[in-house]
Design an enzyme around this catalytic site. Structure first.
Site, PDB file in Angstrom:
ATOM      1  N   GLY A  11     -25.677 -17.427   6.498  1.00  0.00           N
ATOM      2  CA  GLY A  11     -26.728 -16.683   5.973  1.00  0.00           C
ATOM      3  C   GLY A  11     -28.006 -16.460   6.853  1.00  0.00           C
ATOM      4  N   SER A  12     -27.854 -16.313   8.239  1.00  0.00           N
ATOM      5  CA  SER A  12     -28.980 -16.078   9.015  1.00  0.00           C
ATOM      6  C   SER A  12     -29.663 -14.398   8.719  1.00  0.00           C
ATOM      7  CB  SER A  12     -28.650 -16.007  10.527  1.00  0.00           C
ATOM      8  OG  SER A  12     -27.721 -15.203  10.840  1.00  0.00           O
ATOM      9  N   ASN A  13     -28.768 -13.532   8.163  1.00  0.00           N
ATOM     10  CA  ASN A  13     -29.517 -12.369   8.125  1.00  0.00           C
ATOM     11  C   ASN A  13     -30.127 -12.518   6.619  1.00  0.00           C
ATOM     12  OD1 ASN A  13     -28.937  -9.768   9.508  1.00  0.00           O
ATOM     13  ND2 ASN A  13     -26.895 -10.928   9.597  1.00  0.00           N
ATOM     14  N   ARG A  66      -7.620  -9.689  -6.901  1.00  0.00           N
ATOM     15  CA  ARG A  66      -9.322  -9.014  -6.316  1.00  0.00           C
ATOM     16  C   ARG A  66     -10.040  -8.054  -7.286  1.00  0.00           C
ATOM     17  NH1 ARG A  66      -9.915  -5.151  -0.807  1.00  0.00           N
ATOM     18  NH2 ARG A  66      -9.985  -3.237  -2.480  1.00  0.00           N
ATOM     19  N   ARG A  92     -15.592 -10.635   2.185  1.00  0.00           N
ATOM     20  CA  ARG A  92     -14.419 -10.107   1.665  1.00  0.00           C
ATOM     21  C   ARG A  92     -14.776  -8.584   1.495  1.00  0.00           C
ATOM     22  NH1 ARG A  92     -10.428 -13.507   0.562  1.00  0.00           N
ATOM     23  NH2 ARG A  92     -11.716 -15.477   1.525  1.00  0.00           N
ATOM     24  N   LEU A  94     -14.811  -5.233  -0.403  1.00  0.00           N
ATOM     25  CA  LEU A  94     -15.175  -4.848  -1.830  1.00  0.00           C
ATOM     26  C   LEU A  94     -14.307  -3.380  -2.069  1.00  0.00           C
ATOM     27  CD1 LEU A  94     -18.870  -5.874  -2.347  1.00  0.00           C
ATOM     28  CD2 LEU A  94     -16.697  -6.925  -3.446  1.00  0.00           C
ATOM     29  N   HIS A 110     -22.911  -4.512   9.895  1.00  0.00           N
ATOM     30  CA  HIS A 110     -22.038  -4.791  10.772  1.00  0.00           C
ATOM     31  C   HIS A 110     -22.484  -4.926  12.228  1.00  0.00           C
ATOM     32  CE1 HIS A 110     -17.681  -4.533  12.128  1.00  0.00           C
ATOM     33  NE2 HIS A 110     -18.112  -3.520  13.026  1.00  0.00           N
ATOM     34  N   THR A 173     -29.965 -10.784  17.194  1.00  0.00           N
ATOM     35  CA  THR A 173     -31.416 -10.528  17.078  1.00  0.00           C
ATOM     36  C   THR A 173     -31.748  -9.526  16.690  1.00  0.00           C
ATOM     37  OG1 THR A 173     -31.295 -10.029  19.669  1.00  0.00           O
ATOM     38  CG2 THR A 173     -31.639 -12.441  19.037  1.00  0.00           C
ATOM     39  N   GLU A 175     -29.944  -7.688  14.538  1.00  0.00           N
ATOM     40  CA  GLU A 175     -29.418  -7.618  13.275  1.00  0.00           C
ATOM     41  C   GLU A 175     -30.597  -8.119  12.405  1.00  0.00           C
ATOM     42  OE1 GLU A 175     -25.649  -9.394  11.923  1.00  0.00           O
ATOM     43  OE2 GLU A 175     -24.975  -9.240  13.789  1.00  0.00           O
TER      44      GLU A 175
END
Ligand code: GRF
Length: 221
Positions: A11-13, A66, A92, A94, A110, A173, A175
């Protein structure tokens, strides 16, 4: 705009986005929930630390189903009133069942300059290929893999000494800089889709000024 974030890992973003919100940089967004498909994932702690509600929809409970997994995600986001979904390290892919519930309202980041290097584990492929610039892309999500309209890209140099880990750290960094900005643009209504091109209202730079920031190796090397 009410925002739900889907996350699978550290979860750094997510943290970068919530810290930007804390600094008042994303005034158009209310973060209503963080949903993880992995119980115990680090992103859930980050949600808690920032006072955002969280929920877990375990993907392992939906093996081979799914559409069922996606419907449960949709129901969960709907229960918090989310209007925009931000994917932040959600592992995942989607499909229709989910995207139909948020038409044009799902964003992703991405760690490559799309459309080069879509898919998983891009950094080793980039260093092996010998690209000079790498980077990250924020895009809207469509039914393909990393193929939707591009909102923002940030470039970083690839050094001759880089391995996958070093490159991944440098890309991260960028991102953390571009994702909060892109979420701010979308949630404040500045982003317009024209076919698959994305325009940002109120931004009209000169091409020369922009080009100077993106050249690597530098021209005076
Ligand atoms: C990032 O590299 C992002 O580009 C990709 O998944 C990773 C998530 O990292 N989609 P984090 O959980 O945000 O630290």
């Amino acid at each position: 705009m009410r925002v739900g974030v889907l996350c699978s890992g550290r979860g750094s973003n997510l943290r970068a986005i919530l810290e930007a919100r804390g600094r008042g940089e994303i005034p158009g967004a209310e973060f209503v929930c963080i949903v993880s498909d992995v119980a115990g994932a680090g992103c859930l702690d980050i949600a808690g630390a920032h006072g955002v509600a969280s929920a877990v929809v375990p993907s392992r409970d939906f093996r081979g189903d799914r559409p069922g997994f996606e419907r449960r995600l949709l129901e969960t986001l709907a229960s918090f009133g989310a209007e925009l979904t931000v994917l932040a390290g959600f592992q995942r892919v989607l499909g229709k069942a989910f995207l139909g519930g948020f038409p044009g309202r799902v964003m992703n980041i991405h760690p490559a300059l799309l459309p080069s290097f879509p898919g998983h584990e891009v950094w080793g492929r980039e260093t092996a290929h010998g690209v000079k610039l790498a980077g990250a892309t924020v895009h809207f999500v469509d039914e393909g893999v990393d193929s939707g309209p591009i909102i923002c890209q940030g470039a970083v140099p690839v050094l001759d000494t880089d391995d996958a880990d070093a490159l991944s750290a440098r890309i991260l960094t960028v991102e953390h800089r571009i994702y909060p900005a892109a979420v701010a643009w979308v949630t404040s209504g500045r982003v317009r889709l024209q076919g698959r091109r994305v325009a940002l209202d109120g931004f009209a730079p000169s091409g020369e000024a922009a080009a100077a920031r993106l050249v690597w190796p530098p021209l005076d090397a």
